[in-house]
Every structure is written in C-alpha cells, then in structure tokens.
Design a protein around this motif. Sequence first.
Motif, PDB file in Angstrom:
ATOM      1  N   LYS A   1       0.826  -1.217   0.000  1.00 31.39           N
ATOM      2  CA  LYS A   1       0.000   0.000   0.000  1.00 31.39           C
ATOM      3  C   LYS A   1       0.856   1.261   0.000  1.00 31.39           C
ATOM      4  O   LYS A   1       0.656   2.167  -0.819  1.00 31.39           O
ATOM      5  CB  LYS A   1      -0.940   0.015   1.203  1.00 31.39           C
TER       6      LYS A   1
ATOM      7  N   SER B   1       1.361   3.878  -3.129  1.00 28.55           N
ATOM      8  CA  SER B   1       0.799   5.208  -2.870  1.00 28.55           C
ATOM      9  C   SER B   1       1.661   6.325  -3.426  1.00 28.55           C
ATOM     10  O   SER B   1       1.212   7.473  -3.532  1.00 28.55           O
ATOM     11  CB  SER B   1       0.580   5.412  -1.367  1.00 28.55           C
TER      12      SER B   1
ATOM     13  N   PRO C   1       0.466   8.844  -8.030  1.00 31.36           N
ATOM     14  CA  PRO C   1      -0.732   9.675  -7.850  1.00 31.36           C
ATOM     15  C   PRO C   1      -1.912   9.225  -8.704  1.00 31.36           C
ATOM     16  O   PRO C   1      -3.041   9.673  -8.486  1.00 31.36           O
ATOM     17  CB  PRO C   1      -0.256  11.076  -8.260  1.00 31.36           C
ATOM     18  N   ASN C   2      -1.675   8.323  -9.678  1.00 30.62           N
ATOM     19  CA  ASN C   2      -2.752   7.847 -10.542  1.00 30.62           C
ATOM     20  C   ASN C   2      -3.521   6.675  -9.933  1.00 30.62           C
ATOM     21  O   ASN C   2      -4.466   6.175 -10.534  1.00 30.62           O
ATOM     22  CB  ASN C   2      -2.196   7.422 -11.902  1.00 30.62           C
ATOM     23  N   LEU C   3      -3.099   6.244  -8.748  1.00 31.09           N
ATOM     24  CA  LEU C   3      -3.761   5.130  -8.084  1.00 31.09           C
ATOM     25  C   LEU C   3      -4.578   5.632  -6.900  1.00 31.09           C
ATOM     26  O   LEU C   3      -4.108   6.468  -6.129  1.00 31.09           O
ATOM     27  CB  LEU C   3      -2.734   4.099  -7.595  1.00 31.09           C
ATOM     28  N   LYS C   4      -5.782   5.118  -6.775  1.00 32.36           N
ATOM     29  CA  LYS C   4      -6.654   5.475  -5.667  1.00 32.36           C
ATOM     30  C   LYS C   4      -6.698   4.288  -4.705  1.00 32.36           C
ATOM     31  O   LYS C   4      -7.331   3.271  -4.978  1.00 32.36           O
ATOM     32  CB  LYS C   4      -8.051   5.800  -6.172  1.00 32.36           C
ATOM     33  N   ILE C   5      -5.996   4.420  -3.583  1.00 31.83           N
ATOM     34  CA  ILE C   5      -5.840   3.304  -2.648  1.00 31.83           C
ATOM     35  C   ILE C   5      -6.280   3.745  -1.254  1.00 31.83           C
ATOM     36  O   ILE C   5      -5.764   4.715  -0.701  1.00 31.83           O
ATOM     37  CB  ILE C   5      -4.374   2.847  -2.583  1.00 31.83           C
ATOM     38  N   SER C   6      -7.227   3.014  -0.690  1.00 29.39           N
ATOM     39  CA  SER C   6      -7.701   3.365   0.651  1.00 29.39           C
ATOM     40  C   SER C   6      -7.389   2.297   1.688  1.00 29.39           C
ATOM     41  O   SER C   6      -7.589   2.519   2.883  1.00 29.39           O
ATOM     42  CB  SER C   6      -9.217   3.614   0.622  1.00 29.39           C
TER      43      SER C   6
ATOM     44  N   ASP D   1      -7.257  -2.947  -1.160  1.00 22.75           N
ATOM     45  CA  ASP D   1      -7.208  -2.256  -2.453  1.00 22.75           C
ATOM     46  C   ASP D   1      -5.823  -2.385  -3.088  1.00 22.75           C
ATOM     47  O   ASP D   1      -5.697  -2.617  -4.293  1.00 22.75           O
ATOM     48  CB  ASP D   1      -7.525  -0.767  -2.276  1.00 22.75           C
TER      49      ASP D   1
ATOM     50  N   LYS E   1      -7.898   7.943 -12.886  1.00 29.52           N
ATOM     51  CA  LYS E   1      -7.573   7.377 -11.575  1.00 29.52           C
ATOM     52  C   LYS E   1      -7.891   5.895 -11.592  1.00 29.52           C
ATOM     53  O   LYS E   1      -8.970   5.483 -12.006  1.00 29.52           O
ATOM     54  CB  LYS E   1      -8.430   8.036 -10.476  1.00 29.52           C
TER      55      LYS E   1
ATOM     56  N   SER F   1      -8.741   2.641  -9.518  1.00 28.92           N
ATOM     57  CA  SER F   1      -9.180   2.145  -8.214  1.00 28.92           C
ATOM     58  C   SER F   1      -9.652   0.719  -8.398  1.00 28.92           C
ATOM     59  O   SER F   1      -9.793   0.230  -9.516  1.00 28.92           O
ATOM     60  CB  SER F   1     -10.314   3.010  -7.662  1.00 28.92           C
TER      61      SER F   1
ATOM     62  N   THR G   1     -12.706   0.354 -10.674  1.00 29.20           N
ATOM     63  CA  THR G   1     -12.514   0.486 -12.120  1.00 29.20           C
ATOM     64  C   THR G   1     -11.813  -0.735 -12.708  1.00 29.20           C
ATOM     65  O   THR G   1     -11.741  -0.879 -13.921  1.00 29.20           O
ATOM     66  CB  THR G   1     -11.682   1.738 -12.457  1.00 29.20           C
TER      67      THR G   1
END
Length: 341
Positions: free
Chosen positions: A198, A202, A205-210, A214, A322, A324, A327
């Motif tokens: 993770k 991180s 910046p093109n990856l949406k990781i929470s 994920d 982005k 995620s 997607t």
Amino acid sequence: MSSQKIVVPDNQGLWDGLSFVKSLWELPVADEYLVDFERVKFIKPLAMIHWASELERFAKERRGARLLCNNFKHLTYPAHMGFFKAFGLDFGKMAGEAGGNQNYIPVTKKDCREIEHAASQARRTDVEVLTDFSKGLAGVLCRAKTGPLFDAIVYSLVEVFRNVLEHSRSSDFWYCAQYWQHTGKVEIVILDRGRGVKESLSANPNLKISSDDDALRLAILPGVSGVAYRGRSQALKATPNSGYGLYMMHRLCRTGGSFFVGSRSSAIFLAGDRIIQYPAWFAGTGLRLILNEKSLDELRKMLDRFRGEGQACATKFGNADKLSTSTTASYLQGFGGPVNK
C-alpha cells in the motif's frame, strides 16, 4: 515470574497459519513465552518463512522476555531447512546452511546490502546480480534452466526482488523453495519486512488506494507500479517493464497451481478461477508461488497470450484518470470472478 503459552496449530491451511501470527502478537506482556509445537506434524514453506520472521521480530520487540520452545524435535524437515535457527532456537541447521539442490532451497535470509556490495565489487548492476540469483530459484520452480518459461519466471522474480531492494525499504528478505515430488508441485516463498504494498504504490498519484485490500488487488494488475506511471516519463524510461512481475506470476501460477501475496493487514489467494481475500498479519510483504509440473508444457504455450493480454490491459488502465479497485472489476471478473472475502 509471568509466563504465556501459545500452541502452534497443526492445520497448515492459509487461515490457520496467518491466525497463529495474529495470536502471537496478541499475547499479553510477560517475562517468558513458551511456543508449543506438540500438535505440529509438518511445517510448509510459507509458514516456515512467515513464522520464523515473526518469531524473530517478536523476540526482539519483547525485550527482556525469554522465548522458549517445546515439543519440536520431531520436526526434522523444518530443522534441516533452517527454520528454528532462523528465529534463534538452537536446533537444526542455520538458515541458508543446507546446501540445497534442484529440488529445494533452504530458508535463507539475505541482507540487501550484500547484493549492493556484490554488484559494486564485481562492477555489475544490481539487476545483473539479482538475475543470477533469480535463475537458481527459477530453475527449481520450472524444473529447467533454459527456455521461454524459465526466462519469464526469471524476469518476474527479478522484478519482485528489485522492488524489495529499491522500494520496500526493507533491510533484508527471506526466501526458500521446495519441489514436492509426490504432487509434482513446486513452491517458492519470498518475504520482506519493508513498508508494504500500500505505501509503495501510494507514491503513484494515478492510483486510488484506501486500504491494504485495495493495494493488493491493484498490485496484480499489469503495468501498475509505484514508481513508473503516466506523467513521470523519466521513471518510465528507466523501468519500462515495471509493474508486470506480479501480473505474470499470478497468471502463470493460477494454471494448475496457485498464487498468494500478503502485505500488512491483507492477503489474496488466486488459483484457477478462485480469488479469495484474507485478513493477514505481515510486517511487510510475503509471496508464495506454486506451479504444477504437469502444467508446464501448457504454460509454455500460453506465455505469449499472457503477455499480450497484459499489454492490452495496461494500455486500457493507463488511459484512466484514476485507477481504483472498482474500475478494475472487469479485469478480476475476466480472470477469475469477484473477490471472495
């Protein structure tokens, strides 16, 4: 004097092995800890590497407390592989001491600085040293020392090890391998104690990781990397194939074998059309690759297809603003269906 006892599980399934580490860290503070192996009949490579790493870390973090073991002398296989001495118990061989051969590589702990030093001394790049190193593991995994499948596995392992060296921020990593003649399956385990998937991804910046969940679901996609990404041309030039290692490994292993990766609080298991996500307890990242010897000829024929599908997916995902896990649901469905928690 206060004492705590923990019984090592006899079931070698993924959940039991992962849960043992959770139970270990949940033990209250004590002067002495007794790890009881009475129920254990056998220890598989993933458990050996994961447990040895965590027991060593546990002993260091619970300073002043004694870590004792009981009922372990019947476990001759892990003793020969270096499991016990890897976490400080004086029984069996040292980690890396057993010679190893085409059928196995013992539990081995490698200092990342050793690789960098070896490269410097030989006036070679880290990648060249890692390639030689990976060829030994690939030879066990694909039961050959040449050919397209061997080359694909070497490439994938080099990328895994490069990530440990360059991006995990781990000072060392562990590995072992075993060919199981009775089942015709080959198993390799690699583990580091770095910052985890993770945090590494991180940086992109093109990856949406929470969450760690994920991160793992994104990490197995082709072309996904924390270092090379759209908008960072220098990184893309420096590492044009970055992000394909885990993708190729899971495609290869799922045909007749299985693929497992765990990082921090999450793990994902893939075999055939099954995708299962587990809660996990890793200091960094652990990887288990299992190939079926009977499927090797089929895999050799499928290599080009895997590469082509990977490039097509990477192109598709590369056009997204982005990325995620929502997607990429179509990818997971296309290669095994939804993730089962």
